[in-house]
Design a protein around this motif. Sequence first.
Motif, mmCIF file in Angstrom:
data_model
loop_
_atom_site.group_PDB
_atom_site.id
_atom_site.type_symbol
_atom_site.label_atom_id
_atom_site.label_comp_id
_atom_site.label_asym_id
_atom_site.label_seq_id
_atom_site.Cartn_x
_atom_site.Cartn_y
_atom_site.Cartn_z
ATOM 1 N N ASN A 207 41.243 55.558 91.185
ATOM 2 C CA ASN A 207 41.732 54.841 92.349
ATOM 3 C C ASN A 207 43.160 54.391 92.052
ATOM 4 O O ASN A 207 43.848 55.002 91.216
ATOM 5 C CB ASN A 207 40.817 53.661 92.674
ATOM 6 N N LYS A 208 43.601 53.356 92.723
ATOM 7 C CA LYS A 208 44.944 52.816 92.493
ATOM 8 C C LYS A 208 44.863 51.346 92.080
ATOM 9 O O LYS A 208 45.718 50.537 92.431
ATOM 10 C CB LYS A 208 45.791 52.960 93.765
ATOM 11 N N LEU A 209 43.823 51.033 91.342
ATOM 12 C CA LEU A 209 43.615 49.655 90.905
ATOM 13 C C LEU A 209 44.581 49.291 89.789
ATOM 14 O O LEU A 209 45.040 50.163 89.050
ATOM 15 C CB LEU A 209 42.171 49.483 90.450
ATOM 16 N N TYR A 210 44.849 48.012 89.643
ATOM 17 C CA TYR A 210 45.824 47.582 88.645
ATOM 18 C C TYR A 210 45.422 46.213 88.099
ATOM 19 O O TYR A 210 44.397 45.623 88.470
ATOM 20 C CB TYR A 210 47.228 47.532 89.246
ATOM 21 N N GLY A 211 46.255 45.698 87.205
ATOM 22 C CA GLY A 211 45.996 44.387 86.634
ATOM 23 C C GLY A 211 45.113 44.478 85.404
ATOM 24 O O GLY A 211 44.896 45.548 84.837
ATOM 25 N N ILE A 212 44.586 43.359 84.990
ATOM 26 C CA ILE A 212 43.742 43.325 83.801
ATOM 27 C C ILE A 212 42.274 43.383 84.206
ATOM 28 O O ILE A 212 41.909 43.079 85.348
ATOM 29 C CB ILE A 212 44.005 42.050 82.972
ATOM 30 N N ILE A 213 41.434 43.788 83.278
ATOM 31 C CA ILE A 213 39.998 43.789 83.513
ATOM 32 C C ILE A 213 39.491 42.360 83.317
ATOM 33 O O ILE A 213 39.736 41.745 82.266
ATOM 34 C CB ILE A 213 39.283 44.737 82.534
ATOM 35 N N GLU A 230 41.720 56.583 85.049
ATOM 36 C CA GLU A 230 42.687 57.065 86.035
ATOM 37 C C GLU A 230 43.079 55.983 87.040
ATOM 38 O O GLU A 230 43.026 56.170 88.253
ATOM 39 C CB GLU A 230 42.131 58.283 86.781
ATOM 40 N N ASN A 231 43.430 54.818 86.523
ATOM 41 C CA ASN A 231 43.981 53.745 87.340
ATOM 42 C C ASN A 231 45.264 53.245 86.684
ATOM 43 O O ASN A 231 45.861 53.962 85.864
ATOM 44 C CB ASN A 231 42.954 52.615 87.491
ATOM 45 N N ASN A 232 45.671 52.059 87.042
ATOM 46 C CA ASN A 232 46.868 51.474 86.442
ATOM 47 C C ASN A 232 46.551 50.148 85.756
ATOM 48 O O ASN A 232 47.370 49.230 85.745
ATOM 49 C CB ASN A 232 47.952 51.262 87.517
ATOM 50 N N PHE A 233 45.355 50.063 85.204
ATOM 51 C CA PHE A 233 44.985 48.848 84.491
ATOM 52 C C PHE A 233 45.858 48.697 83.250
ATOM 53 O O PHE A 233 46.268 49.675 82.623
ATOM 54 C CB PHE A 233 43.515 48.893 84.086
ATOM 55 N N SER A 234 46.110 47.474 82.873
ATOM 56 C CA SER A 234 46.986 47.207 81.730
ATOM 57 C C SER A 234 46.419 46.048 80.926
ATOM 58 O O SER A 234 45.312 45.562 81.164
ATOM 59 C CB SER A 234 48.401 46.899 82.222
ATOM 60 N N GLY A 235 47.208 45.601 79.962
ATOM 61 C CA GLY A 235 46.780 44.484 79.134
ATOM 62 C C GLY A 235 45.913 44.928 77.973
ATOM 63 O O GLY A 235 45.803 46.114 77.666
ATOM 64 N N MET A 236 45.280 43.993 77.353
ATOM 65 C CA MET A 236 44.440 44.294 76.201
ATOM 66 C C MET A 236 43.153 44.980 76.651
ATOM 67 O O MET A 236 42.799 44.963 77.832
ATOM 68 C CB MET A 236 44.109 43.001 75.443
ATOM 69 N N LEU A 237 42.466 45.578 75.703
ATOM 70 C CA LEU A 237 41.219 46.267 76.014
ATOM 71 C C LEU A 237 40.237 45.321 76.688
ATOM 72 O O LEU A 237 40.180 44.123 76.368
ATOM 73 C CB LEU A 237 40.601 46.822 74.733
#
Length: 1003
Positions: A207-213, A230-237
């Motif tokens: 999808n086109k999700l982002y930010g941290i989990i 296949e998104n744009n998640f970032s930050g630590m695991l």
Amino acid sequence: MLLIFISIRCLGTFVWCVTLFLLNPDSCFALSNETDRVALLAIKSQLQDPMGITSSWNNSINVCQWTGVTCGQRHPRVIQLYLRNQSVGGFLSPYVGNLSFLRFINLASNNLHGEIPNELGRLSRLKVLVLDFNSFSGTIPSNLSHCSNLINFSVRRNNLTGEIPAYIGYYWLKLENLNVAENQLTGQLPPSIGNISTLQQLGVGENKLYGIIPESLGQLRDLNFLSVAENNFSGMLPPIFNISSLEQISLLTNRFEGRLPLNIGFNLPKLKILIVGQNNLTGSIPQSFSNASNLVILNLSGNHFSGKVGIDFSSLPNITRLNLGQNNLGSGSIGDLDFITLLTNCSKLETLGLNSNRFGGSLPRSIANLSTITIIAMGLNQISGTIPLEIRNLANIYALGLEYNQLTGTIPYTIGELINLQALDFSANNLHGIIPDSIGNLSTLNSLWLGFNNLQGNIPSSLGNCKNLMLLNVSKNKLTGTLPPQILEITTLSSLLDLSSNLISGSIPLVVGNLKNLIQLDISRNRFSGEIPTTLSSCTSLEYLKMQDNSFRGSIPSSLISLKSIEVLDLSCNNLSGQIPEYLEDLSFLEYLNLSYNDFEGQVPTKGVFSNKTRISLIENGKLCGGLDELHLPACHNTRPRKAKITILKVLIPVIVLLTILSVGLIVVCTRRRKQTQKSSTLLSMEQQFPMVSYAELNKATNEFSLSNLIGQGSFGFVYRGNLGEDLLPVAVKVINLKQKGSIKSFVAECEALKNIRHRNLIKIITVCSSIDFKGDDFKALVYDYMQSGSLEDWLQQSNDQVDGNLNLIQRLNISIDVASAIEYLHHHCQPPIVHGDLKPSNVLLDHDMVAHVSDFGLAKFLFDRPIQETSSSSIGIKGTVGYVAPEYGMGGNVSLTGDVYSFGILLLEMFTGRRPTHTMFNDGLTLHGFVKMALPEKVMEIVDFALLLDPGNERAKIEECLTAVVRIGVLCSMESPSERIHMADAVKNLCAAREKYKGRRV
């Protein structure tokens, strides 16, 4: 008093219903059952049902007996609607909300579109809602929050937009499976999902999700499947590595940072699949993976892991895929690959990816003990040592890559025992000795890379036995002898034949003309002699021809005028003589021409490639004259007096005028006669060319043309699958609907087009039938090769729910090149040129090997007049399919090659964006072309099909570069103005370049 009366009336009704229920329970539900029947008929009215699945939905039988409908055991209310994978299209009617007892809905793998009805929120009893693999658009309805009994909600691969509703974590507290993957959802992952303590599977990938989990995901103690790929998640695991129930984790292609927990193998004892490729992870690979005895797939590729691989793989008996490629593993020293010996205990291992690291030391001989392996990728390391003879033990391998290492010794003769091998790359090492004859035993081989070594001796003629070879590169070695003609008889050679920088001598065998599909031929820097063979003219697909630094003599053959696709021609540093052929200036795709260091003489042309000094090189040809002023060549001196020229013109002009008048008259007469006899002559010639088959044979082959054998329906007929003859040859039978207006004309057009064309990417006709059926009616049919893999339409819109059922990036590139090559052949290599007229995904068929074949020539047109880039002499407008037909046709424009180019451009954009040109989002002036054009170049990754990003073998930047190039080609092909569209030859060239660059091939 009125209230008392109403109360008594209601009480009486209640007592009546109770009494009726006690006497006959079924009758109590009759009225409600009628509600279900009306609702289902309303749903049917909005569906497109080509297979007739809902034909039983009528008043003749009870609703509980309708196909796909299930009622309760204790009452006749509808509780289940199951129409999975039935090719059903249209809209899902809001009347579905009237099926108030519905507990289970599965409409997956169909062609449904429009929005998900809000009325589904009325179904308070609903437990399962599965709408995967459709084309639903809009947002996830807010009313679904009322479905508090939901256990399974799956809408994978649709066109849904908006955010994942936060209400899911407040109202769906019984949910066990949530899958919204492969949509266009945006925003962040709602923290409220952590409230669903029953959740077992969570899929939000592609999808086109982002930010941290959110941290709250760590509360899902029953979670066993998680994919945020296949998104744009970032930050630590994400905080999930303490959930002991987890079995499958995919974090592929995001921007996660940090290290994998050192105790991951202890905390996740049930772990089977871990995919964290294409992120920014660092540190060492935890040794605790040794404790994850259930591991099946481990993909850590495309990160920044470093250090030694210390996993004890002997304790991982179930692992099938191990990909550690594209990291910084190893130290370039002895012992880096010791872990391979432990892998020999992994009796199920199929794929081993160690490429693009820093592994050093000798190639372990134990690698030959990986008996179940099918793919080994170890290129771009610092591996030394020799290739062991025991490599013969890799009986199941079909891809072996050891390129760009420091291997020494010889190519073992035992390589010929790997009979399943399809791709072999030993290039850029220090191998010496001969190419073993045994390599000719590899009958399935399609790519062979041996360049940049120190190989000696002759090129073995046994290579001619590799009848599936598409690419051969033995450049930059010390090979001697002559070129075996057997190699030039491998008609599948299409991508590259590179023999450059060797010591090969002798002449080029005349059988070189067999390489009709070859794109690149490089025999430069050898000791070839003799004349340039005239048969090279048959290599009509050639784009790069490099013959420099040899000892060729004589003139440039006039037959090379047929190399219409040539872009680079280098004949420098030979002993060629004579005049420069004028036809070279007419080769419209020729970008670079080098004729330096020869003995050419006479006038240099000034048009085409000769009009730009930077595109030609003519130095050290002392007898040349004329040409561009920038070349500083001496002027040419005319030997014929001007007066003599004038006298000749006075004689010739009247003769030419007279001949022209006679020719025009003759053409008019012949044209009229041809139109009168065209239909009958076409059918006669088809009957003479192909063996005729009877109606009875086709009736038997298709099981009496049964619906179960129906595989397609077009404008002028139906297509059935069949098994023809005693050998039960699989065929596709196109039965012409003779009642349809224009069907005979379509049949004739298809016969005429197919009787003379031959190309690997065009559908092959086997036979025809022109007879009468058992009722005495006329019957006409065409019989083709059966394409086992269905149509491109099937793959783009009706894929099953397995990841492996998707077309990956390289497959779509290959298919697009196949289609482009077929259309380029029709346009530029057929006389007269042919316009297909109806190019679309359903007319692209795929064989067992996923090779594309363009089909359905019912709207094909011949262009009898030149120039071929413009239009035909016919003024009859062409028909086509909405969304794919060129806009100028809608305004009365004539049939043209550029119309096909437009259709191909739209097809290409659909392939790589996953969006139909007729999607509901394209309105108010917005088109698929415009939508993609606006995204170029910065937002390409936002509009392409996210399934294309699932390639752990390449970096995200490389994937983005490739996709940008491809969609740009689609945009250039589908320009609104025909004059702005590129030629099909350009499309083929640019697509091939994008593919080669993406695959990292060294051309």
